[in-house]
Design an enzyme around this catalytic site. Structure first.
Site, mmCIF file in Angstrom:
data_model
loop_
_atom_site.group_PDB
_atom_site.id
_atom_site.type_symbol
_atom_site.label_atom_id
_atom_site.label_comp_id
_atom_site.label_asym_id
_atom_site.label_seq_id
_atom_site.Cartn_x
_atom_site.Cartn_y
_atom_site.Cartn_z
ATOM 1 N N GLU A 109 -7.966 -138.877 -19.165
ATOM 2 C CA GLU A 109 -7.299 -138.033 -18.158
ATOM 3 C C GLU A 109 -5.818 -137.866 -18.453
ATOM 4 O O GLU A 109 -5.098 -137.235 -17.681
ATOM 5 C CB GLU A 109 -7.502 -138.615 -16.755
ATOM 6 N N ASP A 121 3.485 -110.259 -37.568
ATOM 7 C CA ASP A 121 2.413 -110.895 -36.799
ATOM 8 C C ASP A 121 2.372 -110.339 -35.391
ATOM 9 O O ASP A 121 3.402 -110.019 -34.817
ATOM 10 C CB ASP A 121 2.696 -112.404 -36.612
ATOM 11 N N PRO A 163 -3.314 -129.946 -20.895
ATOM 12 C CA PRO A 163 -3.637 -128.655 -20.279
ATOM 13 C C PRO A 163 -2.722 -128.317 -19.103
ATOM 14 O O PRO A 163 -2.657 -127.162 -18.685
ATOM 15 C CB PRO A 163 -5.100 -128.802 -19.850
ATOM 16 N N ARG A 222 3.823 -122.808 -40.521
ATOM 17 C CA ARG A 222 3.872 -121.556 -41.273
ATOM 18 C C ARG A 222 5.181 -120.805 -41.057
ATOM 19 O O ARG A 222 5.468 -119.854 -41.783
ATOM 20 C CB ARG A 222 2.656 -120.674 -40.962
HETATM 21 CL CL1 6GU Z 1 -2.528 -129.400 -25.127
HETATM 22 N N1 6GU Z 1 -4.710 -130.661 -24.360
HETATM 23 C C1 6GU Z 1 -5.939 -130.679 -23.827
HETATM 24 N N2 6GU Z 1 -6.584 -131.850 -23.712
HETATM 25 N N3 6GU Z 1 -6.570 -129.609 -23.399
HETATM 26 C C2 6GU Z 1 -5.912 -128.471 -23.518
HETATM 27 C C3 6GU Z 1 -4.638 -128.362 -24.070
HETATM 28 C C4 6GU Z 1 -4.062 -129.503 -24.479
HETATM 29 N N4 6GU Z 1 -4.250 -127.074 -24.059
HETATM 30 C C5 6GU Z 1 -5.260 -126.421 -23.509
HETATM 31 N N5 6GU Z 1 -6.264 -127.239 -23.183
#
Ligand code: 6GU
Length: 286
Positions: free
Chosen positions: A140, A197, A113, A182
């Site tokens: 983590e 798209d 994230p 895709r």
């Molecule tokens: Cl790539 N990994 C995780 N654990 N949470 C996320 C993410 C990735 N992208 C958004 N939230």
């Protein structure tokens, strides 16, 4: 394209056996190999995590096991390759880097994230690579020295699929693999189905797509917009663009605000003016 995925939950990747991606694998367009990270853990408990230095909640994935796993995948083999039930069930490691065009090294993708945003542009860039290696972290995250170590040898990208937190990188990897897969030549049945798209480069760039309809012309009293039945291609194109603009303003005001006036005709500008007084700053507060 060759795709290696390392995870403590190889079962997450069963969906890669079906639909577009499954067929691309059967045809050999995509060579997907899923690896169990714990196969490179040496202790009796197959430990892959430990407590974070500096304290705090959760656990961090240990660098040694990731280093061995990534080294082995790069070297072309692995203790096991888990693709049970899938088109590549017969693959049990032993592949070689020479199997990849150019015999080069993979680009290492670390879903997190805290990574940079995954966009259609990045999907296209990754679709142009011959070999990707996804390292799926849990807990983590992965000890940061792993990314530092491979950053000296490989291109390493930490990538996020959106502003929310998942329990691990597996689902994010599935999302990226589908978006990338895709785009590979021959994967979509209709060679043109990717070009209009939402977010694809081109004329409707930066607009989301409008609504679509098929038969019957009336369903439960809801009519298909008559212009779509008119056979007038110019009017259909104009109507679709209007609907794309309306939806973009309604659902993605930040995209609408960023539209380049140079890409808008008089009709577009008039429509946006009509819509925009409903989007005064106080209405956008939520
Ligand atoms: Cl790539 N990994 C995780 N654990 N949470 C996320 C993410 C990735 N992208 C958004 N939230």
């Amino acid at each position: 394209m060759r795709l290696d995925i390392v995870s403590i939950f190889p079962e997450y990747f069963a969906p890669l056996d079906v639909s577009l991606i499954g067929k691309a694998r059967e045809r050999g367009t995509l060579d997907v190999r899923v690896h169990q990270l714990r196969d490179w853990a040496h202790d009796v408990h197959k430990t892959v995590d430990d407590t974070p230095y500096g304290g705090g909640p959760g656990m961090v994935m240990k660098p040694e096991v990731w280093g061995e796993a990534i080294d082995a995948v790069i070297a072309g083999g692995s203790p096991t390759t888990v693709t049970e039930g899938g088109p590549s069930t017969t693959v049990t490691g032993g592949g070689s880097p020479a199997a990849v065009a150019g015999g080069g090294l993979p680009r290492l993708i670390v879903p997190t994230p805290s990574g940079r945003p995954f966009t259609q542009e990045l999907a296209q860039e990754l679709a142009d690579e011959p070999w990707l290696l996804f390292a799926c972290g849990r807990y983590e995250g992965i000890d940061s020295r792993v990314m530092a170590e491979y950053g000296t040898r490989l291109r390493v990208d930490e990538i996020s699929i959106g502003d929310y937190v998942l329990a691990g990188g597996e689902v994010a990897t599935l999302v990226m693999v589908e978006a990338i897969g895709r785009l590979l030549p021959g994967v979509l049945g209709n060679a043109h189905s990717a070009v209009d798209d939402s977010f694809a480069p081109g004329a409707m760039r930066n607009l989301v797509e409008g609504p679509v309809f098929t038969k019957p012309p009336v369903w439960r009293g809801h009519e298909v917009p008559p212009v779509l039945l008119s056979g007038h291609h110019g009017k259909v194109a104009r109507w679709r663009r209007d609907e794309a603009l309306r939806r973009t303003v309604a659902n993605r005001p930040e995209l609408a605000a960023a539209l380049d006036p140079e890409t808008l005709d008089k009709h577009d500008r008039r429509l946006l003016e009509e819509l925009s007084f409903r989007f005064q700053p106080e209405d956008m507060a939520n």
